[in-house]
Design a protein around this motif. Structure first.
Motif, PDB file in Angstrom:
ATOM      1  N   ARG A  46     -11.622 -29.322  -0.590  1.00 23.66           N
ATOM      2  CA  ARG A  46     -11.733 -30.764  -0.478  1.00 23.66           C
ATOM      3  C   ARG A  46     -12.976 -31.279  -1.188  1.00 23.66           C
ATOM      4  NH1 ARG A  46     -10.695 -30.682   5.989  1.00 23.66           N
ATOM      5  NH2 ARG A  46      -8.520 -30.057   5.923  1.00 23.66           N
ATOM      6  N   PRO A  47     -12.888 -32.446  -1.813  1.00 26.13           N
ATOM      7  CA  PRO A  47     -14.070 -33.035  -2.426  1.00 26.13           C
ATOM      8  C   PRO A  47     -15.021 -33.538  -1.361  1.00 26.13           C
ATOM      9  CG  PRO A  47     -12.192 -34.507  -2.601  1.00 26.13           C
ATOM     10  CD  PRO A  47     -11.676 -33.225  -2.038  1.00 26.13           C
ATOM     11  N   PRO A  48     -16.292 -33.773  -1.708  1.00 23.40           N
ATOM     12  CA  PRO A  48     -17.254 -34.254  -0.722  1.00 23.40           C
ATOM     13  C   PRO A  48     -16.777 -35.557  -0.092  1.00 23.40           C
ATOM     14  CG  PRO A  48     -18.353 -33.610  -2.755  1.00 23.40           C
ATOM     15  CD  PRO A  48     -16.889 -33.590  -3.036  1.00 23.40           C
ATOM     16  N   LEU A  49     -16.971 -35.676   1.224  1.00 22.42           N
ATOM     17  CA  LEU A  49     -16.483 -36.831   1.962  1.00 22.42           C
ATOM     18  C   LEU A  49     -17.076 -38.129   1.452  1.00 22.42           C
ATOM     19  CD1 LEU A  49     -14.910 -38.021   4.329  1.00 22.42           C
ATOM     20  CD2 LEU A  49     -16.864 -37.533   5.794  1.00 22.42           C
ATOM     21  N   GLY A  50     -18.355 -38.118   1.147  1.00 22.92           N
ATOM     22  CA  GLY A  50     -19.009 -39.357   0.752  1.00 22.92           C
ATOM     23  C   GLY A  50     -18.370 -40.011  -0.451  1.00 22.92           C
ATOM     24  N   GLY A  51     -17.843 -39.213  -1.385  1.00 26.25           N
ATOM     25  CA  GLY A  51     -17.248 -39.765  -2.581  1.00 26.25           C
ATOM     26  C   GLY A  51     -15.887 -40.377  -2.357  1.00 26.25           C
ATOM     27  N   LEU A  52     -15.314 -40.204  -1.143  1.00 28.69           N
ATOM     28  CA  LEU A  52     -13.977 -40.704  -0.873  1.00 28.69           C
ATOM     29  C   LEU A  52     -13.991 -41.992  -0.063  1.00 28.69           C
ATOM     30  CD1 LEU A  52     -12.141 -37.382   0.020  1.00 28.69           C
ATOM     31  CD2 LEU A  52     -12.148 -38.594  -2.149  1.00 28.69           C
ATOM     32  N   LEU A  53     -15.149 -42.471   0.330  1.00 33.76           N
ATOM     33  CA  LEU A  53     -15.246 -43.656   1.170  1.00 33.76           C
ATOM     34  C   LEU A  53     -15.663 -44.871   0.352  1.00 33.76           C
ATOM     35  CD1 LEU A  53     -17.061 -42.109   4.257  1.00 33.76           C
ATOM     36  CD2 LEU A  53     -14.710 -42.953   4.220  1.00 33.76           C
ATOM     37  N   ASP A  54     -15.089 -46.032   0.708  1.00 34.55           N
ATOM     38  CA  ASP A  54     -15.526 -47.282   0.101  1.00 34.55           C
ATOM     39  C   ASP A  54     -16.687 -47.897   0.871  1.00 34.55           C
ATOM     40  OD1 ASP A  54     -13.463 -47.636  -2.033  1.00 34.55           O
ATOM     41  OD2 ASP A  54     -12.133 -47.548  -0.304  1.00 34.55           O
ATOM     42  N   GLU A  55     -16.778 -47.565   2.151  1.00 33.28           N
ATOM     43  CA  GLU A  55     -17.843 -48.120   2.987  1.00 33.28           C
ATOM     44  C   GLU A  55     -18.066 -47.194   4.171  1.00 33.28           C
ATOM     45  OE1 GLU A  55     -18.818 -52.227   5.531  1.00 33.28           O
ATOM     46  OE2 GLU A  55     -17.066 -52.114   4.207  1.00 33.28           O
ATOM     47  N   SER A  56     -19.310 -47.043   4.573  1.00 35.77           N
ATOM     48  CA  SER A  56     -19.645 -46.219   5.731  1.00 35.77           C
ATOM     49  C   SER A  56     -20.594 -46.999   6.632  1.00 35.77           C
ATOM     50  CB  SER A  56     -20.288 -44.900   5.291  1.00 35.77           C
ATOM     51  OG  SER A  56     -20.566 -44.079   6.411  1.00 35.77           O
ATOM     52  N   ILE A  57     -20.140 -47.265   7.852  1.00 35.05           N
ATOM     53  CA  ILE A  57     -20.943 -48.009   8.827  1.00 35.05           C
ATOM     54  C   ILE A  57     -21.558 -47.004   9.790  1.00 35.05           C
ATOM     55  CG2 ILE A  57     -20.879 -49.750  10.653  1.00 35.05           C
ATOM     56  CD1 ILE A  57     -18.472 -50.986   9.234  1.00 35.05           C
ATOM     57  N   PRO A  58     -22.879 -46.979   9.919  1.00 32.30           N
ATOM     58  CA  PRO A  58     -23.529 -45.970  10.762  1.00 32.30           C
ATOM     59  C   PRO A  58     -23.245 -46.199  12.245  1.00 32.30           C
ATOM     60  CG  PRO A  58     -25.128 -47.585  10.011  1.00 32.30           C
ATOM     61  CD  PRO A  58     -23.853 -47.892   9.290  1.00 32.30           C
ATOM     62  N   CYS A  59     -23.653 -45.244  13.046  1.00 35.48           N
ATOM     63  CA  CYS A  59     -23.461 -45.331  14.499  1.00 35.48           C
ATOM     64  C   CYS A  59     -24.545 -46.231  15.095  1.00 35.48           C
ATOM     65  CB  CYS A  59     -23.502 -43.944  15.127  1.00 35.48           C
ATOM     66  SG  CYS A  59     -22.234 -42.819  14.504  1.00 35.48           S
ATOM     67  N   ASP A  60     -24.421 -47.529  14.817  1.00 35.23           N
ATOM     68  CA  ASP A  60     -25.426 -48.492  15.270  1.00 35.23           C
ATOM     69  C   ASP A  60     -24.880 -49.428  16.338  1.00 35.23           C
ATOM     70  OD1 ASP A  60     -23.644 -49.937  13.796  1.00 35.23           O
ATOM     71  OD2 ASP A  60     -25.094 -50.724  12.349  1.00 35.23           O
ATOM     72  N   GLY A  61     -23.769 -49.038  16.964  1.00 35.18           N
ATOM     73  CA  GLY A  61     -23.163 -49.877  17.987  1.00 35.18           C
ATOM     74  C   GLY A  61     -22.036 -50.747  17.471  1.00 35.18           C
ATOM     75  N   THR A  62     -21.780 -50.712  16.166  1.00 35.41           N
ATOM     76  CA  THR A  62     -20.680 -51.500  15.608  1.00 35.41           C
ATOM     77  C   THR A  62     -19.351 -50.939  16.101  1.00 35.41           C
ATOM     78  OG1 THR A  62     -21.945 -52.004  13.616  1.00 35.41           O
ATOM     79  CG2 THR A  62     -19.564 -52.295  13.499  1.00 35.41           C
ATOM     80  N   SER A  63     -18.561 -51.774  16.749  1.00 32.25           N
ATOM     81  CA  SER A  63     -17.266 -51.324  17.262  1.00 32.25           C
ATOM     82  C   SER A  63     -16.216 -51.377  16.161  1.00 32.25           C
ATOM     83  CB  SER A  63     -16.821 -52.201  18.430  1.00 32.25           C
ATOM     84  OG  SER A  63     -16.494 -53.506  17.973  1.00 32.25           O
ATOM     85  N   LEU A  64     -15.066 -50.791  16.458  1.00 31.48           N
ATOM     86  CA  LEU A  64     -13.972 -50.813  15.498  1.00 31.48           C
ATOM     87  C   LEU A  64     -13.521 -52.252  15.247  1.00 31.48           C
ATOM     88  CD1 LEU A  64     -12.723 -48.323  14.130  1.00 31.48           C
ATOM     89  CD2 LEU A  64     -10.813 -48.483  15.715  1.00 31.48           C
ATOM     90  N   LEU A  65     -13.471 -53.057  16.303  1.00 30.99           N
ATOM     91  CA  LEU A  65     -13.063 -54.452  16.144  1.00 30.99           C
ATOM     92  C   LEU A  65     -14.092 -55.232  15.332  1.00 30.99           C
ATOM     93  CD1 LEU A  65     -11.014 -56.633  16.778  1.00 30.99           C
ATOM     94  CD2 LEU A  65     -12.229 -57.090  18.919  1.00 30.99           C
ATOM     95  N   SER A  66     -15.369 -54.942  15.544  1.00 34.24           N
ATOM     96  CA  SER A  66     -16.407 -55.610  14.753  1.00 34.24           C
ATOM     97  C   SER A  66     -16.280 -55.251  13.281  1.00 34.24           C
ATOM     98  CB  SER A  66     -17.795 -55.222  15.269  1.00 34.24           C
ATOM     99  OG  SER A  66     -17.984 -55.672  16.597  1.00 34.24           O
ATOM    100  N   ALA A  67     -15.957 -53.989  13.011  1.00 29.60           N
ATOM    101  CA  ALA A  67     -15.773 -53.565  11.623  1.00 29.60           C
ATOM    102  C   ALA A  67     -14.582 -54.277  10.996  1.00 29.60           C
ATOM    103  CB  ALA A  67     -15.584 -52.053  11.563  1.00 29.60           C
ATOM    104  N   VAL A  68     -13.517 -54.473  11.773  1.00 30.77           N
ATOM    105  CA  VAL A  68     -12.367 -55.228  11.277  1.00 30.77           C
ATOM    106  C   VAL A  68     -12.779 -56.661  10.965  1.00 30.77           C
ATOM    107  CG1 VAL A  68     -10.128 -56.202  11.950  1.00 30.77           C
ATOM    108  CG2 VAL A  68     -10.628 -53.790  12.407  1.00 30.77           C
ATOM    109  N   THR A  69     -13.579 -57.251  11.843  1.00 26.75           N
ATOM    110  CA  THR A  69     -14.028 -58.629  11.651  1.00 26.75           C
ATOM    111  C   THR A  69     -14.861 -58.777  10.384  1.00 26.75           C
ATOM    112  OG1 THR A  69     -14.047 -58.938  14.049  1.00 26.75           O
ATOM    113  CG2 THR A  69     -15.273 -60.536  12.745  1.00 26.75           C
ATOM    114  N   MET A  70     -15.560 -57.729   9.998  1.00 28.47           N
ATOM    115  CA  MET A  70     -16.410 -57.770   8.811  1.00 28.47           C
ATOM    116  C   MET A  70     -15.608 -57.761   7.509  1.00 28.47           C
ATOM    117  SD  MET A  70     -19.179 -55.023  10.304  1.00 28.47           S
ATOM    118  CE  MET A  70     -19.951 -54.682   8.724  1.00 28.47           C
TER     119      MET A  70
END
Length: 413
Positions: A46-70
Motif C-alpha cells: 500500500r502507498p503511504p496513507l498521507g498521500g491518499l488523503l485530501d484532508e486530515s483533521i486532528p484529534c482535537d474534539g472535532t466530531s464527525l458531524l462537525s467535519a461534515v458541516t465544514m
C-alpha cells in the motif's frame, strides 16, 4: 453522474419467485471483523496513507458531524442527518469507536431526488424520515477504513445489519500520477464516485457523487435491522464449515476441472488471478464459472469471433460479473438480487432458486443455469465457492468499444 437508479432493471419474476434485494443468509448481527486481517498481507504494497488523503483533521474534539458541516458541498447531508434524528450519533461516537461515513454531496442528493421523481432534495428528505434514517445508516460503516484499505476490501459491512457496500475491483486508488478516486456501489449495483477523502481523528469520510441504495428500488428496500454490538455479546458460535482444503483457492478448483479450462485461461489473462487466490481475504468469493462449451457458444456474438481475442480489461469486466465478493455455497443462495465484483458496469445479478435448480439472469439478458454447484471435492477452497454454469453472464457495459455482445432477447425464467 453515475448510472442513474431509474436505469436499473425493474424487479422481475424468475420462475414465479420475486427477486428481492436482501440477503437472508447474512445475519442481522455484528459485521465481520475479518476484513482487517484479510488485508494484512497486502500492507507492504500500500502507498503511504498521507498521500491518499485530501484532508486530515486532528484529534482535537472535532466530531464527525462537525467535519461534515465544514464541507461546503454537504449541506443536504447535514439536513438529512437532522431530519433522520442522527445528529447525536455523528456528534458523539463511543470512546475508541471509529467509523467510515460515505457522504453524498449536494449534487448527489439532487440527482438521486430527480431520478426518484422528487422535485427537490428537501422533498425527498421530508417524505419518510424512517426510510431516510435507514438509508443514512447504510452509508455508515462500523469500521474505520483508510483509503488504502478501502481499495482492497470488495465488500463493507454497514450499520444496516446484513447489508453491504461494495467496492468494484480493480479499485482506482489515487496517486500523484493518477488522480482517480475510485468508487463504491450499493447492493442495487449503482456506483458512486469518490470525490474527496477526509480523515477525522480515527474515522474517515468519503464524499460521493450519488446516493447508495441497498435494494433494487427506493420503495422496496430490504428488511431493516440496525447493527448493535452489545446485542452480539453472548451469541453462540456458528456451525463449523464443511471439510475443505485449507490452502486451496478458486484457481485450484478451476485447474482441477477440465471443463473449466477457458474460464481459468480468461481469469489468468484478465489479471483477476491474484484476487481470487488471495487467501487473506476471509469473506471469500463466489465464482459462477462458465463451462468451455458456454464460452464457445458465445463466440458468434463477438466481433472478435472468440473470447480468446478479448483484451484483458474486457475479460476482467466480463469475469467480474460472475463473482460475488463474499462466499455463497449453494445452500446459501436465495431468490434475490446480488451485487457482483463488477459493480454498476455489470449490473445486479438475479438469482432464482427452485426445486429445478438455480438460474441466473443479468440486465444484459444473459440466462444461465447452475449445472454443478460447489465443485471442488477434496480441493474445495475454505471460505469460497465455485458453481459451474452453462452460460456466460454478460455485464451491462464493456470497457472496449465494439466488443459488446450482440443483443439477445431476454429470457424469462
Amino acid at each position: 453522474m453515475p448510472q442513474a437508479l431509474n436505469a436499473t432493471p425493474p424487479l422481475r419474476l424468475c420462475a414465479g419467485v420475486p427477486v428481492q434485494a436482501t440477503d437472508p443468509q447474512q445475519p442481522a448481527g455484528a459485521p465481520s471483523a475479518a476484513n482487517a486481517a484479510a488485508n494484512a498481507s497486502a500492507a507492504a504494497l500500500r502507498p503511504p496513507l498521507g498521500g491518499l488523503l485530501d484532508e486530515s483533521i486532528p484529534c482535537d474534539g472535532t466530531s464527525l458531524l462537525s467535519a461534515v458541516t465544514m464541507q461546503s458541498h454537504l449541506a443536504t447531508l447535514r439536513a438529512a442527518v437532522r431530519a433522520a434524528g442522527l445528529s447525536s450519533r455523528l456528534n458523539t461516537l463511543p470512546a475508541g469507536a471509529n467509523v467510515t461515513l460515505f457522504a453524498p454531496t449536494d449534487e448527489a442528493f439532487t440527482a438521486f431526488a430527480t431520478d426518484w421523481d422528487f422535485a427537490t432534495p428537501q422533498l425527498l428528505l421530508s417524505s419518510d424520515p424512517e426510510r431516510l434514517r435507514r438509508l443514512l445508516l447504510y452509508h455508515l460503516s462500523p469500521r474505520a477504513l483508510p483509503p488504502a484499505e478501502l481499495a482492497v476490501t470488495p465488500a463493507l459491512d454497514t450499520f444496516w445489519a446484513g447489508q453491504q457496500v461494495l467496492v468494484p475491483q480493480p479499485f482506482q486508488a489515487p496517486s500523484a500520477l493518477a488522480p482517480a478516486q475510485g468508487a463504491v456501489a450499493g447492493e442495487s449495483g449503482t456506483e458512486a464516485r469518490i470525490s474527496r477523502r477526509i480523515r477525522v481523528c480515527g474515522s474517515y469520510i468519503y464524499l460521493l457523487s450519488y446516493v447508495l441504495l441497498p435494494g433494487s428500488s427506493l420503495y422496496s428496500l430490504p428488511p431493516f435491522a440496525e447493527y448493535n454490538p452489545q446485542q452480539q455479546q453472548g451469541k453462540g458460535k456458528k456451525a463449523p464449515d464443511p471439510p475443505c482444503a485449507a490452502n486451496s483457492t478458486v484457481l485450484d478448483v478451476l485447474r482441477a476441472n477440465a471443463s473449466l479450462s477457458m474460464t481459468l485461461r480468461h481469469v489468468e489473462a484478465s489479471g483477476l488471478g491474484p484476487v481470487l487466490s488471495n487467501l487473506s481475504y476471509t469473506p471469500g468469493y463466489t465464482l459462477f464459472a462458465p463451462t468451455d462449451a458456454a464460452w464457445k457458444a458465445v463466440a458468434g456474438q463477438l466481433q472478435t469471433g472468440s473470447s480468446k481475442e478479448l483484451d484483458s480489461a474486457t475479460l476482467r469486466a466480463v469475469l467480474a460479473a460472475h463473482v460475488l465478493p463474499y462466499n455463497r455455497p449453494a445452500a446459501a443462495l436465495h431468490s434475490q438480487l446480488y451485487g457482483t465484483l463488477g459493480g454498476a458496469a455489470a449490473g445486479p445479478l438475479f438469482v432464482a432458486v427452485s426445486p429445478d435448480g438455480v438460474r441466473l439472469q443479468t440486465p444484459a439478458g444473459a440466462d444461465a443455469r447452475v449445472v454443478a454447484p460447489d465443485v471442488g471435492a477434496a480441493r474445495r477452497p475454505c471460505g469460497s465457492s465455485v458453481h459451474v454454469v452453462d452460460g456466460v453472464l454478460w455485464p451491462q457495459t464493456l470497457p472496449a468499444a465494439g466488443l459488446t455482445p450482440k443483443s439477445q432477447p431476454q429470457k424469462r425464467m
